[in-house]
Motif scaffolding. Sequence first.
Motif, PDB file in Angstrom:
ATOM      1  N   ALA A 215       0.834  -1.198   0.000  1.00  0.00           N
ATOM      2  CA  ALA A 215       0.000   0.000   0.000  1.00  0.00           C
ATOM      3  C   ALA A 215       0.871   1.251   0.000  1.00  0.00           C
ATOM      4  O   ALA A 215       1.880   1.312   0.706  1.00  0.00           O
ATOM      5  N   ALA A 216       0.471   2.242  -0.793  1.00  0.00           N
ATOM      6  CA  ALA A 216       1.228   3.492  -0.846  1.00  0.00           C
ATOM      7  C   ALA A 216       1.229   4.189   0.508  1.00  0.00           C
ATOM      8  O   ALA A 216       2.184   4.907   0.840  1.00  0.00           O
ATOM      9  N   ASP A 217       0.183   3.969   1.296  1.00  0.00           N
ATOM     10  CA  ASP A 217       0.085   4.608   2.610  1.00  0.00           C
ATOM     11  C   ASP A 217       0.182   3.570   3.736  1.00  0.00           C
ATOM     12  O   ASP A 217      -0.396   3.735   4.806  1.00  0.00           O
ATOM     13  N   GLY A 218       0.889   2.497   3.460  1.00  0.00           N
ATOM     14  CA  GLY A 218       0.975   1.408   4.411  1.00  0.00           C
ATOM     15  C   GLY A 218       1.517   1.835   5.770  1.00  0.00           C
ATOM     16  O   GLY A 218       2.430   2.658   5.860  1.00  0.00           O
ATOM     17  N   ALA A 219       0.939   1.253   6.825  1.00  0.00           N
ATOM     18  CA  ALA A 219       1.385   1.544   8.184  1.00  0.00           C
ATOM     19  C   ALA A 219       1.357   0.257   8.986  1.00  0.00           C
ATOM     20  O   ALA A 219       0.610  -0.671   8.686  1.00  0.00           O
ATOM     21  N   ALA A 220       2.174   0.203  10.001  1.00  0.00           N
ATOM     22  CA  ALA A 220       2.233  -0.975  10.843  1.00  0.00           C
ATOM     23  C   ALA A 220       0.858  -1.317  11.394  1.00  0.00           C
ATOM     24  O   ALA A 220       0.110  -0.431  11.822  1.00  0.00           O
ATOM     25  N   GLY A 221       0.522  -2.589  11.338  1.00  0.00           N
ATOM     26  CA  GLY A 221      -0.754  -3.037  11.880  1.00  0.00           C
ATOM     27  C   GLY A 221      -1.924  -2.968  10.926  1.00  0.00           C
ATOM     28  O   GLY A 221      -3.046  -3.302  11.303  1.00  0.00           O
ATOM     29  N   ASP A 222      -1.709  -2.575   9.666  1.00  0.00           N
ATOM     30  CA  ASP A 222      -2.810  -2.482   8.700  1.00  0.00           C
ATOM     31  C   ASP A 222      -3.346  -3.855   8.302  1.00  0.00           C
ATOM     32  O   ASP A 222      -4.490  -3.993   7.897  1.00  0.00           O
ATOM     33  N   TRP A 223      -2.487  -4.850   8.344  1.00  0.00           N
ATOM     34  CA  TRP A 223      -2.800  -6.197   7.863  1.00  0.00           C
ATOM     35  C   TRP A 223      -3.161  -6.178   6.383  1.00  0.00           C
ATOM     36  O   TRP A 223      -4.098  -6.840   5.943  1.00  0.00           O
ATOM     37  N   PHE A 224      -2.408  -5.398   5.621  1.00  0.00           N
ATOM     38  CA  PHE A 224      -2.519  -5.431   4.163  1.00  0.00           C
ATOM     39  C   PHE A 224      -2.154  -6.846   3.707  1.00  0.00           C
ATOM     40  O   PHE A 224      -1.111  -7.380   4.075  1.00  0.00           O
ATOM     41  N   GLY A 225      -3.036  -7.448   2.899  1.00  0.00           N
ATOM     42  CA  GLY A 225      -2.822  -8.817   2.479  1.00  0.00           C
ATOM     43  C   GLY A 225      -3.643  -9.822   3.255  1.00  0.00           C
ATOM     44  O   GLY A 225      -3.487 -11.027   3.080  1.00  0.00           O
ATOM     45  N   ARG A 226      -4.555  -9.338   4.088  1.00  0.00           N
ATOM     46  CA  ARG A 226      -5.418 -10.231   4.865  1.00  0.00           C
ATOM     47  C   ARG A 226      -6.312 -11.050   3.922  1.00  0.00           C
ATOM     48  O   ARG A 226      -6.659 -12.195   4.192  1.00  0.00           O
ATOM     49  N   THR A 234      -6.509  -7.516 -12.926  1.00  0.00           N
ATOM     50  CA  THR A 234      -6.786  -6.723 -11.735  1.00  0.00           C
ATOM     51  C   THR A 234      -6.660  -7.570 -10.466  1.00  0.00           C
ATOM     52  O   THR A 234      -7.165  -8.696 -10.415  1.00  0.00           O
ATOM     53  N   ILE A 235      -5.971  -7.021  -9.470  1.00  0.00           N
ATOM     54  CA  ILE A 235      -5.806  -7.681  -8.175  1.00  0.00           C
ATOM     55  C   ILE A 235      -6.353  -6.757  -7.096  1.00  0.00           C
ATOM     56  O   ILE A 235      -6.097  -5.554  -7.102  1.00  0.00           O
ATOM     57  N   VAL A 236      -7.108  -7.324  -6.163  1.00  0.00           N
ATOM     58  CA  VAL A 236      -7.635  -6.567  -5.030  1.00  0.00           C
ATOM     59  C   VAL A 236      -7.040  -7.152  -3.753  1.00  0.00           C
ATOM     60  O   VAL A 236      -7.020  -8.372  -3.566  1.00  0.00           O
ATOM     61  N   VAL A 237      -6.549  -6.270  -2.877  1.00  0.00           N
ATOM     62  CA  VAL A 237      -5.929  -6.697  -1.629  1.00  0.00           C
ATOM     63  C   VAL A 237      -6.631  -6.002  -0.473  1.00  0.00           C
ATOM     64  O   VAL A 237      -6.762  -4.772  -0.458  1.00  0.00           O
ATOM     65  N   GLY A 238      -7.069  -6.785   0.494  1.00  0.00           N
ATOM     66  CA  GLY A 238      -7.745  -6.223   1.646  1.00  0.00           C
ATOM     67  C   GLY A 238      -6.788  -5.887   2.774  1.00  0.00           C
ATOM     68  O   GLY A 238      -5.766  -6.546   2.967  1.00  0.00           O
TER      69      GLY A 238
END
Length: 265
Positions: A215-226, A234-238
């Motif tokens: 994520a361009a605005d990724g931060a610790a604890g976001d759980w990007f990729g859950r 097209t790919i969607v990542v939660g």
Amino acid sequence: MWRSIISLVLCLATSEAPADNYQEVAKLTAADAAADDRFGHRVAMDGGTVVVGAYRKDGQTGAAYVFRTSDGGASYGQVVKLTASDAAGGDWFGYPVAIANGTIVVGAIGAGTGGAAYVFRTSTCVSPQTDGECRAAVIAAGLSEGGCDFGFSGAYGVGRGCYTYEAGDPCAGSGFWSTSGDPTGDPGEGRVRVCAAQGPSDGGATYSQVAKLTAADGAAGDWFGRSVALDGGTIVVGADDDDDGGTDSGSAYIFRTDDGGVTYG
């Protein structure tokens, strides 16, 4: 209660039995199975290929296993174990998995700052009858039957074009017969021709990592990729713990490719 190793059971509906009657045909386990791997936490399937996540494998680094069938689903064999190129302990790679048309996406919610998703690809054969863009590019290139055998270099990409295979080749299943027209003429007795989006296929025996999504605005604890999903290019990542709308309000990020999966933006 979690079991130390979770096994995946595949079931197949038989034509003789009612639609709601399934029979177990295979039990999949990792070739290097170990306690606390969590193999089977997430699974995905496309055609004859099954992907199984094991997010706690190797010190919670994680892995994803790819299995294929070559006998119509009667049996499955492990063909590859996927890991991230920058794998580290605590990544939880394999927490979610997704597959479509030779592309596999694996989430790693503990990777880097806030998580990541990794994209893997295998060469995939696509019939020109269903891939209008590829077929149009081949015809526009003015290839002869012989030229079609060896691919071409053009706007569609180096090595992307038509290839001829012996009948029975893993790639031949995506082929088509044609008795007229150039470059899709009759390839000859016992042979089939296919249009390959990424050159000749190895039937899914190997996969290469082509992208790491963050994520361009990724931060610790976001759980990007859950969670991950893909359709076409097209790919969607939660990221359900992202805080844009308040604590743990969540977000979903969309990535697209316009170069056949070489890059995503």
